[in-house]
Design an enzyme around this catalytic site. Structure first.
Site, PDB file in Angstrom:
ATOM      1  N   TYR A 152       0.855  -1.206   0.000  1.00 29.39           N
ATOM      2  CA  TYR A 152       0.000   0.000   0.000  1.00 29.39           C
ATOM      3  C   TYR A 152       0.884   1.247   0.000  1.00 29.39           C
ATOM      4  O   TYR A 152       0.707   2.148  -0.832  1.00 29.39           O
ATOM      5  CB  TYR A 152      -0.912  -0.042   1.230  1.00 29.39           C
ATOM      6  CG  TYR A 152      -1.722   1.217   1.455  1.00 29.39           C
ATOM      7  CD1 TYR A 152      -2.477   1.793   0.425  1.00 29.39           C
ATOM      8  CD2 TYR A 152      -1.755   1.823   2.713  1.00 29.39           C
ATOM      9  CE1 TYR A 152      -3.227   2.937   0.652  1.00 29.39           C
ATOM     10  CE2 TYR A 152      -2.504   2.967   2.941  1.00 29.39           C
ATOM     11  CZ  TYR A 152      -3.237   3.526   1.900  1.00 29.39           C
ATOM     12  OH  TYR A 152      -3.975   4.667   2.119  1.00 29.39           O
TER      13      TYR A 152
HETATM   14  N1  LIG Z   1      -9.143   6.349   5.533  1.00 32.80           N
HETATM   15  C1  LIG Z   1      -7.869   6.472   5.866  1.00 32.80           C
HETATM   16  O1  LIG Z   1      -7.464   6.262   7.037  1.00 32.80           O
HETATM   17  C2  LIG Z   1      -6.871   6.912   4.831  1.00 32.80           C
HETATM   18  C3  LIG Z   1      -5.589   7.272   5.249  1.00 32.80           C
HETATM   19  C4  LIG Z   1      -4.631   7.670   4.302  1.00 32.80           C
HETATM   20  C5  LIG Z   1      -4.990   7.723   2.966  1.00 32.80           C
HETATM   21  N2  LIG Z   1      -6.234   7.362   2.572  1.00 32.80           N
HETATM   22  C6  LIG Z   1      -6.541   7.392   1.140  1.00 32.80           C
HETATM   23  O2  LIG Z   1      -7.693   8.170   0.926  1.00 32.80           O
HETATM   24  C7  LIG Z   1      -8.444   7.634  -0.162  1.00 32.80           C
HETATM   25  C8  LIG Z   1      -9.882   7.395   0.271  1.00 32.80           C
HETATM   26  O3  LIG Z   1      -9.888   6.505   1.377  1.00 32.80           O
HETATM   27  P1  LIG Z   1     -11.230   6.154   2.159  1.00 32.80           P
HETATM   28  O4  LIG Z   1     -10.824   5.522   3.438  1.00 32.80           O
HETATM   29  O5  LIG Z   1     -12.137   7.329   2.140  1.00 32.80           O
HETATM   30  O6  LIG Z   1     -11.836   5.024   1.180  1.00 32.80           O
HETATM   31  P2  LIG Z   1     -13.095   4.038   1.357  1.00 32.80           P
HETATM   32  O7  LIG Z   1     -13.998   4.489   2.444  1.00 32.80           O
HETATM   33  O8  LIG Z   1     -12.549   2.656   1.403  1.00 32.80           O
HETATM   34  O9  LIG Z   1     -13.802   4.265  -0.065  1.00 32.80           O
HETATM   35  C9  LIG Z   1     -13.085   3.879  -1.216  1.00 32.80           C
HETATM   36  C10 LIG Z   1     -13.637   4.559  -2.432  1.00 32.80           C
HETATM   37  O10 LIG Z   1     -12.840   4.148  -3.555  1.00 32.80           O
HETATM   38  C11 LIG Z   1     -13.657   3.483  -4.510  1.00 32.80           C
HETATM   39  N3  LIG Z   1     -12.971   2.335  -5.098  1.00 32.80           N
HETATM   40  C12 LIG Z   1     -12.286   1.354  -4.469  1.00 32.80           C
HETATM   41  N4  LIG Z   1     -11.820   0.460  -5.350  1.00 32.80           N
HETATM   42  C13 LIG Z   1     -12.228   0.875  -6.574  1.00 32.80           C
HETATM   43  C14 LIG Z   1     -12.078   0.377  -7.892  1.00 32.80           C
HETATM   44  N5  LIG Z   1     -11.457  -0.763  -8.161  1.00 32.80           N
HETATM   45  N6  LIG Z   1     -12.633   1.079  -8.896  1.00 32.80           N
HETATM   46  C15 LIG Z   1     -13.306   2.217  -8.666  1.00 32.80           C
HETATM   47  N7  LIG Z   1     -13.492   2.740  -7.447  1.00 32.80           N
HETATM   48  C16 LIG Z   1     -12.956   2.074  -6.415  1.00 32.80           C
HETATM   49  C17 LIG Z   1     -14.901   3.033  -3.748  1.00 32.80           C
HETATM   50  O11 LIG Z   1     -15.979   2.993  -4.654  1.00 32.80           O
HETATM   51  P3  LIG Z   1     -17.151   1.870  -4.601  1.00 32.80           P
HETATM   52  O12 LIG Z   1     -17.338   1.495  -3.171  1.00 32.80           O
HETATM   53  O13 LIG Z   1     -18.314   2.558  -5.227  1.00 32.80           O
HETATM   54  O14 LIG Z   1     -16.634   0.736  -5.398  1.00 32.80           O
HETATM   55  C18 LIG Z   1     -15.067   4.146  -2.719  1.00 32.80           C
HETATM   56  O15 LIG Z   1     -15.762   5.242  -3.286  1.00 32.80           O
HETATM   57  C19 LIG Z   1      -7.703   6.367  -0.606  1.00 32.80           C
HETATM   58  O16 LIG Z   1      -6.877   6.653  -1.704  1.00 32.80           O
HETATM   59  C20 LIG Z   1      -6.864   5.997   0.602  1.00 32.80           C
HETATM   60  O17 LIG Z   1      -5.712   5.277   0.269  1.00 32.80           O
HETATM   61  C21 LIG Z   1      -7.185   6.954   3.473  1.00 32.80           C
END
Ligand SMILES: NC(=O)c1ccc[n+]([C@@H]2O[C@H](COP(=O)([O-])OP(=O)(O)OC[C@H]3O[C@@H](n4cnc5c(N)ncnc54)[C@H](OP(=O)(O)O)[C@@H]3O)[C@@H](O)[C@H]2O)c1
Length: 246
Positions: A152
């Site tokens: 990741y």
């Molecule tokens: N949450 C954290 O602690 C954290 C920390 C650091 C960085 N980030 C980064 O922030 C971003 C958002 O994280 P989050 O936690 O908000 O994510 P999340 O709640 O897991 O939601 C993921 C989103 O990405 C979409 N997605 C996942 N796989 C996909 C695919 N194969 N094709 C198209 N869409 C896809 C999902 O769409 P569907 O469900 O509609 O498929 C959903 O809208 C990510 O890049 C993550 O690495 C998050």
């Protein structure tokens, strides 16, 4: 409803949940027409409804970012955009012996290759029009070793590296490209990981708590905004601070 971004069109990937959903709703509230991307059509429709209820404009486009052809279709369906937020991402945890080729490829495809293809498809038109802002979501695991998060972190470290290249490639033609390096954030994705896992990551912050999605969205909105007009090629840390060696 504000007018700061009126006349602008934004594409937010992964806008059906978590950080991306909040960014999409906030961009629409600032006047942008928002292309809400994800895979889940039901949640996509909910986000579009939330945007409409707030007086904004949004439409949902489904695409699986692990498939390069689908990424191309998404770029074509979005059309000319002024703002691109590369937010969609996956995070799965495994030690190195347990990491499969498939797990590596999936992280790189969704977290790194899809943003690369979207920037390649959309940034030239931004540059031709002389303006644009691109922000990609990274993680503290890109620079801080996080147990089990090697693949990741590597996929996001590559994204940060590409961010600097894109800033150079398109900057002289008015396109700014930045990233936000997020800390642990409460989202549907981290809820799936469980409270214990989130608490463990939170120990690597100074603030000692996970962020709310809105707090990370604010960092994205700043980088997109005219207030960040002289900022490009940077990674803005919104990771809750780095604890000192004690
Ligand atoms: N949450 C954290 O602690 C954290 C920390 C650091 C960085 N980030 C980064 O922030 C971003 C958002 O994280 P989050 O936690 O908000 O994510 P999340 O709640 O897991 O939601 C993921 C989103 O990405 C979409 N997605 C996942 N796989 C996909 C695919 N194969 N094709 C198209 N869409 C896809 C999902 O769409 P569907 O469900 O509609 O498929 C959903 O809208 C990510 O890049 C993550 O690495 C998050």
């Amino acid at each position: 409803m504000s007018t700061e971004l009126s006349g602008a069109r934004a594409l937010v990937t992964g806008a059906t949940a978590g950080i991306g959903r909040t960014v999409a709703v906030r961009l629409a509230a600032l006047g942008a027409e928002v292309v809400v991307h994800g895979r889940n059509a039901r949640r996509g429709a909910e986000v579009v409804e939330e945007i409409s209820a707030g007086g904004g404009r949004g439409r949902f486009v489904a695409a699986d970012l692990s498939d390069p052809a689908d990424v191309g279709r998404l770029a074509a369906a979005a059309g000319d955009v002024d703002v691109l937020v590369n937010n969609a991402g996956i995070y799965r945890f495994e030690d190195t012996p347990g990491t499969t080729a498939e797990m590596f490829d999936t992280h790189m495809a969704i977290n790194t290759r899809a943003p690369l293809l979207l920037v390649g498809a959309l940034a030239p038109a931004m540059a031709a029009r002389g303006h644009g802002a691109i922000v990609s979501l990274s993680t503290m695991a890109a620079t801080t070793p996080a147990r089990g998060a090697g693949v990741y972190g590597a996929s996001k470290a590559a994204l940060e590296s590409l961010t600097r290249v894109w800033a150079d490639e398109f900057g002289s033609r008015g396109v700014r490209v930045n990233a936000v390096r997020s800390g642990p954030t409460r989202t549907p994705g981290t809820a799936e990981m469980g409270e214990d896992a989130l608490r463990t990551v939170t120990r690597a912050t100074v603030l000692g708590r996970p962020a709310e999605a809105a707090e990370i969205a604010e960092a994205v909105l700043f980088l997109v905004s005219p207030q960040a007009s002289y900022i490009t090629g940077t990674v803005l840390e919104a990771r809750g601070g780095e604890p000192a060696i004690a």
